[in-house]
Structure formats: C-alpha cells, structure tokens
Design an enzyme around this catalytic site. Structure first.
Site, PDB file in Angstrom:
ATOM      1  N   HIS A 207      35.105  27.849  36.581  1.00 20.67           N
ATOM      2  CA  HIS A 207      34.069  28.600  35.871  1.00 20.67           C
ATOM      3  C   HIS A 207      34.457  29.084  34.489  1.00 20.67           C
ATOM      4  O   HIS A 207      33.654  29.722  33.816  1.00 20.67           O
ATOM      5  CB  HIS A 207      33.606  29.804  36.715  1.00 20.67           C
ATOM      6  CG  HIS A 207      34.649  30.892  36.834  1.00 20.67           C
ATOM      7  ND1 HIS A 207      35.618  30.889  37.788  1.00 20.67           N
ATOM      8  CD2 HIS A 207      34.850  32.016  36.107  1.00 20.67           C
ATOM      9  CE1 HIS A 207      36.382  31.975  37.657  1.00 20.67           C
ATOM     10  NE2 HIS A 207      35.942  32.676  36.635  1.00 20.67           N
TER      11      HIS A 207
HETATM   12  C1  UD1 Z   1      32.700  36.806  34.470  1.00 23.85           C
HETATM   13  C2  UD1 Z   1      33.936  37.335  33.766  1.00 23.85           C
HETATM   14  C3  UD1 Z   1      35.135  36.460  34.110  1.00 23.85           C
HETATM   15  C4  UD1 Z   1      35.300  36.353  35.612  1.00 23.85           C
HETATM   16  C5  UD1 Z   1      34.008  35.904  36.258  1.00 23.85           C
HETATM   17  C6  UD1 Z   1      34.179  35.997  37.746  1.00 23.85           C
HETATM   18  C7  UD1 Z   1      33.543  38.354  31.573  1.00 23.85           C
HETATM   19  C8  UD1 Z   1      33.700  38.171  30.112  1.00 23.85           C
HETATM   20  N1  UD1 Z   1      33.780  37.264  32.320  1.00 23.85           N
HETATM   21  O1  UD1 Z   1      32.430  35.514  33.985  1.00 23.85           O
HETATM   22  O2  UD1 Z   1      36.306  37.048  33.582  1.00 23.85           O
HETATM   23  O3  UD1 Z   1      36.306  35.427  35.875  1.00 23.85           O
HETATM   24  O4  UD1 Z   1      32.937  36.784  35.868  1.00 23.85           O
HETATM   25  O5  UD1 Z   1      33.255  35.285  38.456  1.00 23.85           O
HETATM   26  O6  UD1 Z   1      33.227  39.422  32.019  1.00 23.85           O
HETATM   27  N2  UD1 Z   1      25.170  34.135  36.734  1.00 23.85           N
HETATM   28  C9  UD1 Z   1      24.268  33.972  37.760  1.00 23.85           C
HETATM   29  N3  UD1 Z   1      24.295  34.888  38.763  1.00 23.85           N
HETATM   30  C10 UD1 Z   1      25.133  35.949  38.799  1.00 23.85           C
HETATM   31  C11 UD1 Z   1      26.008  36.119  37.738  1.00 23.85           C
HETATM   32  C12 UD1 Z   1      26.022  35.194  36.714  1.00 23.85           C
HETATM   33  O7  UD1 Z   1      23.509  33.027  37.785  1.00 23.85           O
HETATM   34  O8  UD1 Z   1      25.081  36.747  39.769  1.00 23.85           O
HETATM   35  C13 UD1 Z   1      25.183  33.115  35.647  1.00 23.85           C
HETATM   36  C14 UD1 Z   1      24.284  33.458  34.481  1.00 23.85           C
HETATM   37  O9  UD1 Z   1      23.758  32.273  33.994  1.00 23.85           O
HETATM   38  C15 UD1 Z   1      25.256  34.023  33.467  1.00 23.85           C
HETATM   39  C16 UD1 Z   1      26.514  33.220  33.745  1.00 23.85           C
HETATM   40  O10 UD1 Z   1      26.525  33.016  35.159  1.00 23.85           O
HETATM   41  O11 UD1 Z   1      24.823  33.889  32.148  1.00 23.85           O
HETATM   42  C17 UD1 Z   1      27.790  33.921  33.329  1.00 23.85           C
HETATM   43  O12 UD1 Z   1      27.872  35.219  33.911  1.00 23.85           O
HETATM   44  P1  UD1 Z   1      28.789  36.356  33.221  1.00 23.85           P
HETATM   45  O13 UD1 Z   1      28.861  37.547  34.071  1.00 23.85           O
HETATM   46  O14 UD1 Z   1      28.343  36.567  31.799  1.00 23.85           O
HETATM   47  O15 UD1 Z   1      30.190  35.690  33.082  1.00 23.85           O
HETATM   48  P2  UD1 Z   1      31.025  34.862  34.153  1.00 23.85           P
HETATM   49  O16 UD1 Z   1      31.155  33.470  33.645  1.00 23.85           O
HETATM   50  O17 UD1 Z   1      30.455  35.092  35.495  1.00 23.85           O
HETATM   51  N1  UDP Z   2      35.617  33.902  45.788  1.00 23.51           N
HETATM   52  C1  UDP Z   2      34.682  33.919  46.818  1.00 23.51           C
HETATM   53  N2  UDP Z   2      33.819  32.874  46.956  1.00 23.51           N
HETATM   54  C2  UDP Z   2      33.859  31.787  46.134  1.00 23.51           C
HETATM   55  C3  UDP Z   2      34.807  31.771  45.089  1.00 23.51           C
HETATM   56  C4  UDP Z   2      35.671  32.858  44.938  1.00 23.51           C
HETATM   57  O1  UDP Z   2      34.636  34.869  47.601  1.00 23.51           O
HETATM   58  O2  UDP Z   2      33.050  30.868  46.327  1.00 23.51           O
HETATM   59  C5  UDP Z   2      36.508  35.070  45.622  1.00 23.51           C
HETATM   60  C6  UDP Z   2      37.982  34.777  45.558  1.00 23.51           C
HETATM   61  O3  UDP Z   2      38.541  34.652  46.849  1.00 23.51           O
HETATM   62  C7  UDP Z   2      38.498  36.001  44.813  1.00 23.51           C
HETATM   63  C8  UDP Z   2      37.389  36.281  43.833  1.00 23.51           C
HETATM   64  O4  UDP Z   2      36.222  35.651  44.349  1.00 23.51           O
HETATM   65  O5  UDP Z   2      38.652  37.094  45.704  1.00 23.51           O
HETATM   66  C9  UDP Z   2      37.748  35.699  42.484  1.00 23.51           C
HETATM   67  O6  UDP Z   2      36.656  35.734  41.647  1.00 23.51           O
HETATM   68  P1  UDP Z   2      36.462  34.714  40.426  1.00 23.51           P
HETATM   69  O7  UDP Z   2      37.244  33.472  40.634  1.00 23.51           O
HETATM   70  O8  UDP Z   2      35.006  34.601  40.243  1.00 23.51           O
HETATM   71  O9  UDP Z   2      37.008  35.579  39.210  1.00 23.51           O
HETATM   72  P2  UDP Z   2      38.429  35.676  38.458  1.00 23.51           P
HETATM   73  O10 UDP Z   2      39.427  36.072  39.474  1.00 23.51           O
HETATM   74  O11 UDP Z   2      38.687  34.364  37.814  1.00 23.51           O
HETATM   75  O12 UDP Z   2      38.202  36.703  37.424  1.00 23.51           O
END
Ligand code: UD1
Ligand code: UDP
Length: 371
Positions: A207
C-alpha cells in the site's frame, strides 16, 4: 477531578498499538480517566471497526469522521476537530501512536495547547523524507514530551537529535503485546482452508504510495507479483489505496493470485502464521513476521525498523530481486527464531508506568490548557 489521558487513533496500524496501553493504564491507575478518540482517517469496517471488535477496544468516545483527502486536508481536519475536543476535555496527557497523519495532527494541536504529548513508537527513522510517514515521525518526536521507543536504534536516533535522555523511554513494542495476547486465535489451518490453499503460499500486502500510486510502478509491481505466483500461490489482502491501480494493471490475471479485501486482524495474522513467505511494504507486518518467525521480504529501499533485519526475519528487496528472493526463502526453510529485546508482551505495562509517573504530577482539576 482525576487526571485525564486522551488517546488519539485514526488508522489501521494505530489500533493494535493503542489497545494494550489503554488496558495497562486502566489496570495500573484506575483513578486516571481515559478517553479514546478515533479521527476517522480510516473508516471502512475492515480498516477500522473490526479491530475495535477483535482487540476489545472500547467504543471511541469521540469520532471525528475526518475521512480521506490530501495530506493537508486530512491533517487540517484532524487538527480542527481535536482542538475543540482538547479545549473541552482539558487532558493532562495526549497519547499518540505511530506515524500517520492523525498522529502528527494530534501532536501539533496538543503542543500548541501546552498539553504534554506522549509518542508511542518514537524515534523510528527511515531517513527518507520522500515517505510522508518520515515527516510525521520527525515532527511528532520534536513536539513530544515523552518519547516511548520500541528499540535501541530509535533511542539512539532521538539522542542524536538532542532529545534529553530523561524524556526517552525504551519500553518495547505494544503491537507485539497485542500479537502475543491473540496468538492462540491465529488459526493457520483455518485460514488455509478458508482461502482454498493447497500447497505452499505467500501473503502479500502492498500500500505504500511509492509502490502503488504511479501507473508504471503498479504495472511493474504486478509483473513481479506474477513472477512470485509462478512459484507459490499468493494471497493479497489488498489495502483500498492500491486496489484500483493494481487491478487495472492486471493483478488478478494469474491463476495463482488471489486478491481479497483487507482481512480482520485475527484472520490476517492466522494467514500470515501459516505462510511460507510474506511480501510487504507495511511497517507493522515487518514486526509481526519477525515475532511469528515467518520470512518477510520488504519491497522498499529502506526501513525505519532495522531491528527486524538484525533481530528478525526481514530483508529489504527490490522489485527486480523479489522473484529470486522468494525462491531463496522457499529453499532455505524456517529461519531460527529471534526476537528483539523487550518485544515480550509487556510494553503496555511499561508505557503505563511512564504515563502514571507523568500523571502523578498533574494538578487536580486537569491541566491548565492554554486557549
Ligand atoms: C495511511 C498512513 C500510512 C499507513 C496506512 C496504514 C498517512 C500519511 N499514511 O496510509 O502510514 O501505513 O495508513 O494502512 O497517514 N481508503 C478507503 N477506506 C478507508 C481508508 C482509506 O477506501 O477506510 C482509501 C481512500 O481512497 C484514501 C486512500 O485509501 O484516499 C488512502 O488513505 P489514507 O488514510 O490517506 O492513507 P493510507 O494510504 O491508508
Ligand atoms: N492487517 C490486518 N489486515 C490486513 C492487513 C494488515 O489486520 O489485511 C494488520 C497487520 O497485522 C498490522 C496492521 O494491520 O497489525 C498494519 O497496518 P498497515 O500495514 O496498514 O500499516 P503500517 O504498519 O504500514 O503503517
């Protein structure tokens, strides 16, 4: 009135970090009032609610519902919402987790209101400012009064940046507290059956913007995932961020690739537990695979979690190298188990101790929040 701790969460990786802290603080200091804020940065049931259910987190006291947007929009909405909450509640400490936009937004608001900030997972550094999380980490640490570190390298980074030693506490990793507390629920055989997996398999989570946002990157990534799928079945619980781009690039056009929605915490780690290899760009997954002793190949040029390489199962790989690295891992078999110091399931208790010390000096009636 007794002291008040406000915990700010918002995105998927925050929830497994916050759960043990809330629990340990409640057990150690019942007189401390605790409030849980959900900023709403993540909002899909599978990115948010499922964690509250599975990890036994209380319903959030406040849900700001900020949703998605650009970095500035998201951080601004978090800040505007939290300012009102902090002015109303007058917390004695604000606890923030990890490195997401909700984390830095909360730290900024609290610091300007002169409320002490405790940062859980302080001091991690990739030294790569092209990662939005790196900016969030540096700023959050700069504003924090208590820096709660998961590993010795994080302590060293903070010391090198001039943070006074008295503010830094090496407490271990609360995400691993959560993992160890739920270990018995991670059902590898059940996961294998549910996903119809017959032989060896890989789990992949992807992601990071650098991997999935750009069209050319998405195409190149799909090509390398297909080369892995030539060797083993690949299950991808796909984060919503990358899904449209990766699907448009033909991700599912391979018989051994299974794309599924993001999984619940317990289901995901059950699948990981039984995997022969994990391919990821996640921060948390690098740590969890280390403790589960599952080989992890991280598709990134750097990591802010080098302890998962020096004391764990992680290795950084490029897109080009991934297929032969998978081949190498499959030939090598299970690695010898190694776990970083203090990743022992008791980080929440250590964090609670540090918070209790801070709150012991809080005046009755809450903090004198500056308006
Ligand atoms: C965010 C964090 C990243 C983390 C990740 C964990 C920041 C800058 N980034 O990235 O560090 O690793 O979360 O998962 O804070 N979206 C949905 N449903 C949701 C949430 C998001 O569809 O419930 C989609 C939307 O299109 C959104 C995109 O995901 O624009 C990105 O979501 P966002 O929270 O901005 O950043 P992440 O890529 O999720
Ligand atoms: N995770 C989950 N379901 C998934 C993918 C990840 O429960 O399908 C959990 C994972 O085990 C960990 C957390 O989400 O506890 C990590 O989140 P993510 O990878 O989104 O964020 P990051 O750690 O990169 O910020």
């Amino acid at each position: 009135m007794s002291p008040l701790a406000v915990h700010v969460t918002g995105a998927r990786p925050n929830f497994p970090k916050a759960a043990p802290v809330l629990r340990a603080l409640a057990a150690r200091e019942p007189r401390v009032r605790q409030r849980l804020v959900h900023t709403g940065q993540h909002y899909d049931e599978r990115m948010s609610e499922v964690f509250f259910r599975q990890l036994g987190l209380p319903e959030p006291d406040v849900d700001l519902g900020v949703g998605s947007g650009s970095h500035a929009q998201q951080a601004a909405a978090v800040m505007t919402g939290l300012e009102a909450v902090f002015l109303e509640e007058r917390p004695d400490v604000v606890v923030v987790y990890g490195d997401v936009n909700s984390t830095v937004g909360a730290a900024l608001v609290a610091a300007k209101l002169q409320i002490p900030v405790a940062h859980v997972e302080a001091g991690l550094r990739s030294f790569d400012r092209s990662m939005p999380e790196e900016v969030n980490r540096v700023v959050t640490d700069r504003l924090s009064d208590l820096l709660l570190a998961t590993s010795a390298d994080a302590v060293a980074h903070l010391a090198a940046e001039g943070v006074p030693a008295g503010r830094i506490h090496l407490v271990g990793n609360p995400m691993i507290d959560t993992l160890l507390a739920h270990l018995d629920a991670f059902d590898a055989a059940g996961a294998r059956e549910r996903h119809g997996l017959a032989g060896r398999y890989a789990v992949a989570t992807l992601h990071r913007p650098a991997n999935v946002d750009d069209r050319a990157d998405a195409h190149a990534l799909v090509k390398t995932v297909h080369a892995v799928a030539d060797q083993v079945e690949v299950v991808l619980p796909l984060h919503p961020r990358g899904r449209p781009g990766l699907e448009a690039a033909g991700l599912e056009d391979h018989p051994a690739v299974r794309v599924v929605d993001p999984l619940g915490y317990v289901e995901f780690l059950g699948l990981v537990r039984g995997a022969d290899v994990v391919v990821t760009d996640s921060g948390g997954v690098q740590e969890e695979t280390t403790v589960l002793n599952v080989p992890c190949l991280t598709l990134r040029p750097n990591t802010e979690r080098p302890v998962t390489i020096t004391h764990g199962t992680n290795r950084l790989v490029t897109r080009e190298d991934l297929p032969w690295q998978v081949e190498r891992v499959l030939a090598a078999g299970t690695p010898a188990p190694r776990v970083p110091p203090l990743w022992d399931g008791r980080a929440g208790e250590r964090i609670a101790e540090v918070l209790a010390d801070l709150l012991a000096s809080a005046p009755d009636g809450g903090s004198g929040v500056a308006a």
